[in-house]
Write a protein that holds these residues in place. Structure first.
Motif, short mmCIF file in Angstrom:
data_model
loop_
_atom_site.label_atom_id
_atom_site.label_comp_id
_atom_site.label_asym_id
_atom_site.label_seq_id
_atom_site.Cartn_x
_atom_site.Cartn_y
_atom_site.Cartn_z
N UNK A 13 0.81 -1.21 0.00
CA UNK A 13 0.00 0.00 0.00
C UNK A 13 0.85 1.26 0.00
N UNK A 54 -10.51 -15.41 -0.47
CA UNK A 54 -9.28 -15.68 0.25
C UNK A 54 -8.38 -14.44 0.26
N UNK A 80 -15.33 -16.18 3.16
CA UNK A 80 -15.16 -17.30 2.24
C UNK A 80 -16.25 -18.35 2.44
N UNK A 85 -19.28 -20.87 -3.53
CA UNK A 85 -18.18 -21.27 -4.42
C UNK A 85 -17.61 -22.60 -3.92
N UNK A 89 -7.43 -26.53 -5.35
CA UNK A 89 -6.18 -25.81 -5.15
C UNK A 89 -5.03 -26.45 -5.93
N UNK A 93 -4.41 -29.71 -1.60
CA UNK A 93 -4.85 -29.46 -0.22
C UNK A 93 -5.75 -30.57 0.29
N UNK B 2 -8.21 -13.77 7.34
CA UNK B 2 -7.21 -12.98 6.65
C UNK B 2 -7.34 -11.53 7.07
N UNK B 4 -7.21 -7.51 6.58
CA UNK B 4 -7.44 -6.56 5.51
C UNK B 4 -6.37 -5.49 5.66
N UNK B 5 -5.63 -5.27 4.59
CA UNK B 5 -4.59 -4.25 4.67
C UNK B 5 -5.25 -2.88 4.77
N UNK B 6 -4.85 -2.15 5.76
CA UNK B 6 -5.41 -0.82 5.89
C UNK B 6 -4.68 0.12 4.95
N UNK B 7 -5.43 0.91 4.22
CA UNK B 7 -4.79 1.89 3.35
C UNK B 7 -4.49 3.13 4.19
N UNK B 8 -3.25 3.60 4.13
CA UNK B 8 -2.99 4.86 4.81
C UNK B 8 -3.83 5.95 4.15
N UNK B 11 -2.75 7.77 0.91
CA UNK B 11 -2.56 7.06 -0.34
C UNK B 11 -3.89 6.79 -1.04
N UNK B 16 -11.36 6.45 -4.75
CA UNK B 16 -11.08 5.17 -4.13
C UNK B 16 -11.72 5.15 -2.74
N UNK B 17 -12.07 3.97 -2.31
CA UNK B 17 -12.77 3.89 -1.03
C UNK B 17 -11.76 3.90 0.12
N UNK B 19 -11.08 2.78 3.71
CA UNK B 19 -11.65 1.83 4.64
C UNK B 19 -11.25 2.22 6.05
N UNK B 483 -2.98 -23.72 1.96
CA UNK B 483 -4.13 -24.15 1.17
C UNK B 483 -4.97 -25.21 1.89
N UNK B 486 -7.28 -23.07 3.69
CA UNK B 486 -8.12 -22.34 2.73
C UNK B 486 -9.15 -23.26 2.11
N UNK B 489 -12.07 -23.39 4.35
CA UNK B 489 -12.94 -22.22 4.23
C UNK B 489 -13.73 -22.28 2.93
N UNK B 490 -13.07 -22.69 1.84
CA UNK B 490 -13.76 -22.76 0.56
C UNK B 490 -14.82 -23.85 0.57
#
Lengths: 364, 586
Positions: A13, A54, A80, A85, A89, A93, B2, B4-8, B11, B16-17, B19, B483, B486, B489-490
């Motif tokens: 960022x 993800x 997720x 969906x 993978x 996995x 996961x 969420x990357x915080x946007x400074x 920037x 752009x949104x 957050x 994975x 993941x 989760x999927x």
């Protein structure tokens, strides 16, 4: 079925140019097999993982079957597990502490489907991938191809609206890969699911997909059917990335309604495939397998060229030649039915409908 | 799951949104940070405060630098530092030399009985350092030591050739005791080196010397340096062996000096202010070393050559040297295990200290062993030891796994800070941690007594062993392909279900391994328990120490024998678990 619009994901960022994905948009129809194709680092996997949930994109909208699962404007991020969906993978996995059946049963367990319904769906998924006999094997005691099938069964048992596949064939050896490719296509047709497929392998993309989005540096370069991408690419990047290509610099000498007369290092050539606007640098694409030998004919007439065979590369089914035409060298591919030797004088025909003018620099 | 990357804010381009920073995502970091801060930072802080108090207690009035002046101005201070450093470097060098030789012989040569020897390397770990020290005191004391008397008889010497109550003796025993740790550190590096790297060198025309100098050593160097830094830290803070062998001869190192000032001070009152001032100085050195170790292990990771392909390491043929090497390895086991334990066993069967002779066999008695099982104080100590070990092990396993998941997988904000905080206690001497906890629980009023109970010891062990537990848990978590989670989760499973059904079952062997490791180490840990000793919280190692320093070597020996039996049981359990994990992963 799936709508992605204005997807942006930065991987750093703090840097202005650090985009993994920049403004990617596409629509996928119900039952379509849609492929994201590109070299590593082009953002195809990030796009897929954003659809799965993800990864969380920085901005954009994603909707599955009309239901918004991500919207930066509205601030929605559906987790997720709540998205409709299923995913296969790259590493498969497969959970090593469970049997094949337990692996396949897991999504149903998570959704709260049990009893006869669950049993029926598990059996059906296992039989679709041909693993009924292996149901009670511990998962680690399977070959690569079988693990691949377990991963598929686990994905289809969920009966999700969208099936996401992240380079699922890249860990298999060449023979198995080709076999699985056919099975995968049949399976998708049979269950009629919508599939989003990520790969860097153009053969795979061409043979599997209804439509392909070619990606580069986080953006979609071209989006079309496999035939169109291969036969009528619009950029030098796609021309090179999809299939073998010889690209030659060219300039337009005369423009007709459906025909261009070009000046090329090979001499004057005609083309019937060209973009509507003819601005900027242009290149002529000729694919080696589209060039015909015209034995015995004189090298006169339209798109006929005379040359000398420089090099012969015999690989059994096909033979590759490098033919010197004037100052330029041209790759020609032919079957092994008749063979030429180094030093032979030959006449080549470049069909105008296979001489494609694309935007971009031939040498870049 | 996961982040969420915080946007400074700056920037965020127009359109752009932006957050808003979600405070909720800091919650796990704050929670885990609070637990770690309570375990690690509070004791350190109170120790620092106490070093600046005239009375030496955090709540005493007034501020002063007098403690620092006294400690660092003392005539003996340079010598104390010199002895500590000499001891640490000497022991590290010995342990490294023996450990490297052992790792190379076992992993990369055709040494006879390699498999058996590899399994036996764990045995010295079942011998607590204090027992090794007591054993060697019985073998090499100038007056009654078995080897000394033997050599005197054989060569007709008037004087004993060796004195174990010396700096040399301390280094010898400490070095021996650290060989298994060194081996465990280095053997994976030797074992996992892709043989094709060596084969590439040989096919390039390199001889043995060049192979060693240009390929093997440079590749192993980061691992060796990291092991060396770790051993150096351990040797700087260790108490058992300098306490057993150095203190009787008035040879002090840092940890024994702290113990001396706190428990045995010349004025009869614990000099806590001076203890803290001394600890503060060494803490600085140790943190520098800890940081260096952290850097070195990161570098070692870069050199990791595991390719995931199954391969057999190339074994070097030793030829005629095979049996010489075998004799050397046997000699190590004789010195590190057999001789000290044998003399311990002998002594435990004697009513008083006697020479090992045929005639003395008439004196054999089980009194000391009967006493061990009949004595209420002993039973209490055994019960306390077990309770503390089980509680601490469970807590460490739990904290380590949660931390590893937060740091490695969830990558919560502040993850690296948490990881550093969890690792810091590795650089805290047991005696110092003990003192610091005394401050905490004499200062804080929690409404129930902690000081003087077994719980203060349990807290100390949790603090100390979390540094090890998180290393192991992090390692396993890193190896777990993301994975796998993941895919859960999927499949539509919630984070909790993924943790319960996928993550936890897959890392379960590591959890068990951490648990058993902590139990085994908590059972033998002496220094912290000694500093925290009160009326009601005697544990087996402190009992052993009391018997030994109180002049009852035979009873001490009996306690030692049973401690070894308990440790052997736990460590064989550990090996069994480790083996089953290996089989599952292959």
């Amino acid at each position: 079925m799936l709508t992605v619009s204005g997807l942006v994901k930065r991987y750093d960022t703090r840097r202005a140019d650090a985009f993994a994905v920049r403004a990617v948009s596409f629509d996928v129809a119900q039952g379509e097999f849609f492929t994201l194709l590109g070299p590593s680092g082009c953002g195809k996997t990030t796009t897929l993982r954003s659809v799965a949930g993800l990864e969380t994109p920085d901005s954009g909208e994603i909707a599955i079957d009309g239901v918004s699962v991500f919207s930066s404007a509205k601030g929605t991020v559906v987790p997720v597990a709540k998205r409709d969906i299923a995913m296969v993978f790259q590493s498969y996995a497969i959970w090593p502490h469970m049997t094949v059946r337990e692996n396949v049963a897991f999504p149903l367990e998570a959704m709260g489907v049990n009893g006869a319904e669950a049993k029926r769906r598990i059996e059906s998924a296992l039989s679709i991938v041909g693993l009924t006999a292996f149901a009670d094997r511990p998962a680690p005691m399977l070959s690569g191809g079988q693990q691949q099938r377990v991963a598929l069964a686990r994905a289809i048992v969920k009966q999700a609206k969208v099936l996401l596949l992240d380079e699922p064939l890249s860990n298999l050896d060449a023979k198995l890969r080709e076999q699985m490719r056919v099975e995968l296509r049949d399976l998708q047709r049979r269950i009629g699911t919508t599939a989003i497929y990520v790969t860097h392998d153009q053969d795979e993309a061409l043979s599997l997909s209804d439509r392909i989005a070619v990606m580069k540096d986080g953006a979609i370069v071209e989006l079309d059917t496999p035939q169109a991408l291969y036969l009528r690419p619009r950029t030098t990047f796609t021309a090179r990335f999809v299939g073998q290509a010889d690209l030659l610099p060219c300039t337009v000498v005369e423009r007709g309604a459906d025909r261009l007369a070009l000046d090329t290092p090979l001499g004057p050539l005609h083309s019937t495939v060209f973009p509507p606007g003819l601005d900027g640098t242009l290149a002529l694409l000729v694919r080696p397998e589209h060039i015909e030998f015209r034995d015995g004919e004189a090298a006169f007439g339209r798109n006929m060229l005379g040359g000398v065979v420089q090099r012969v590369l015999f690989s059994g089914r096909l033979v590759e030649y490098v033919v010197q035409v004037g100052a330029a060298a041209l790759r020609v591919q032919a079957t092994s039915r008749s063979l030429k030797a180094e030093g032979d004088r030959v006449t080549l025909h470049l069909p105008p409908e296979r001489c494609v003018v694309v935007a971009g620099d031939a040498d870049s | 799951m996961r982040t969420i990357e915080a946007l400074p804010a700056q920037s965020a381009a127009p359109g752009e949104v932006k957050r808003p920073i979600a405070w909720a995502r800091w919650l796990p970091a704050i929670g885990a940070g609070a637990v770690l801060a309570y375990l690690v930072l509070v004791p350190l802080l109170l120790m620092l405060v106490s070093s600046l108090r005239p009375g030496g207690f955090p709540l005493d009035p007034g501020w002063t630098f007098a403690n620092y002046a006294t400690v660092y101005g003392a005539a003996g201070f340079p010598r104390l530092v010199g002895t500590t450093i000499a001891f640490a470097i000497g022991s590290t060098a010995l342990a490294l030399a023996l450990g490297i030789a052992l790792a190379w012989l076992i992993e990369r040569t055709d040494l006879p009985l390699r498999g058996t020897i590899r399994a036996l390397v764990i045995l010295p770990m079942a011998t607590p350092p204090i027992l090794l020290a007591i054993g060697w005191a019985m073998l090499l004391s100038p007056r009654t030591g078995f080897f000394n008397l033997l050599i005197r008889d054989v060569f007709g010497l008037a004087q004993s050739p060796f004195n174990v109550f010396s700096l040399g003796g301390m280094i010898f025993v400490e070095g021996l005791s650290l060989v298994p740790t060194t081996f465990l550190f280095l053997s994976p590096a030797f074992r996992n080196m892709d043989p094709s790297l060596e084969e590439a060198a040989i096919t390039s025309g390199a001889g043995i010397g060049m192979l060693l100098r240009r390929i093997l050593l440079p590749m192993l160097w980061p691992s060796i340096l990291a092991a060396g830094a770790f051993l150096l830290i351990v040797c700087l803070v260790v108490f058992d062996i300098p306490g057993t062998l150095g203190m009787p001869a008035r040879i002090f190192v840092l940890s024994t000096q702290i113990y001396y000032l706190a428990v045995d001070s010349p004025t009869g009152v614990p000099l806590y202010g001076q203890v803290s001032a001394l600890a503060a100085f060494f803490l600085c050195i140790l943190f520098v070393l800890g940081w260096a170790y952290h850097r070195l292990t990161r570098q070692a990771q870069r050199y990791r050559t595991i390719t995931g392909k199954g391969f057999r390491p190339r074994l070097m043929r030793l030829g005629g040297w095979r049996w010489v090497a075998f004799a050397g390895v046997s000699a190590y086991f004789l010195l590190a295990v057999v001789a000290p334990l044998a003399i311990l066993f002998w002594t435990s069967l004697m009513p008083y200290q006697t020479r090992v002779t045929w005639a003395a066999l008439d004196l054999v008695t089980l009194d000391n062993h009967i006493d061990f099982f009949a004595n209420r104080r002993v039973l209490e100590a055994a019960g306390n030891s077990l309770t503390v070990a089980l509680v601490a092990a469970t807590a460490v396993a739990l904290i380590s796994v949660v931390l590893a998941w937060l740091v490695v997988r969830a990558k919560i904000p502040g993850a690296r800070l948490l990881d550093g905080l969890a690792f810091a206690p590795v650089a805290m001497p047991g005696v110092m941690l003990g003192v610091a906890l005394v401050y905490v629980y004499l200062t804080l009023d929690l409404g129930f007594a902690v000081y003087g109970t077994i719980w203060i010891i349990a807290i100390a062990y949790v603090t100390h062993y979390v540094s090890f537990g998180t290393r192991l848990a992090n390692g396993v978590m890193v190896q777990l392909h993301p994975e796998l989670e993941e895919a859960g989760a999927a499949s539509g499973a919630s984070t909790v279900r993924v943790l319960r059904r996928i993550t936890l079952p897959l890392i379960w062997p590591a959890v068990v391994a951490i648990w058993i490791w902590v139990v085994a180490h908590a059972l033998r840990e002496l220094s912290t328990a000694l500093m925290l000793q009160g009326r009601g919280n005697v544990v087996v190692p402190t009992l052993l120490w009391d018997y030994w320093s109180g002049g009852e070597p035979n009873r001490a020996a009996a306690v030692g024998v049973w401690l070894v039996v308990a440790l052997v049981i736990f460590l064989s359990l550990w090996q069994a678990v480790a083996r089953s994990r290996l089989e599952r992963s292959s």
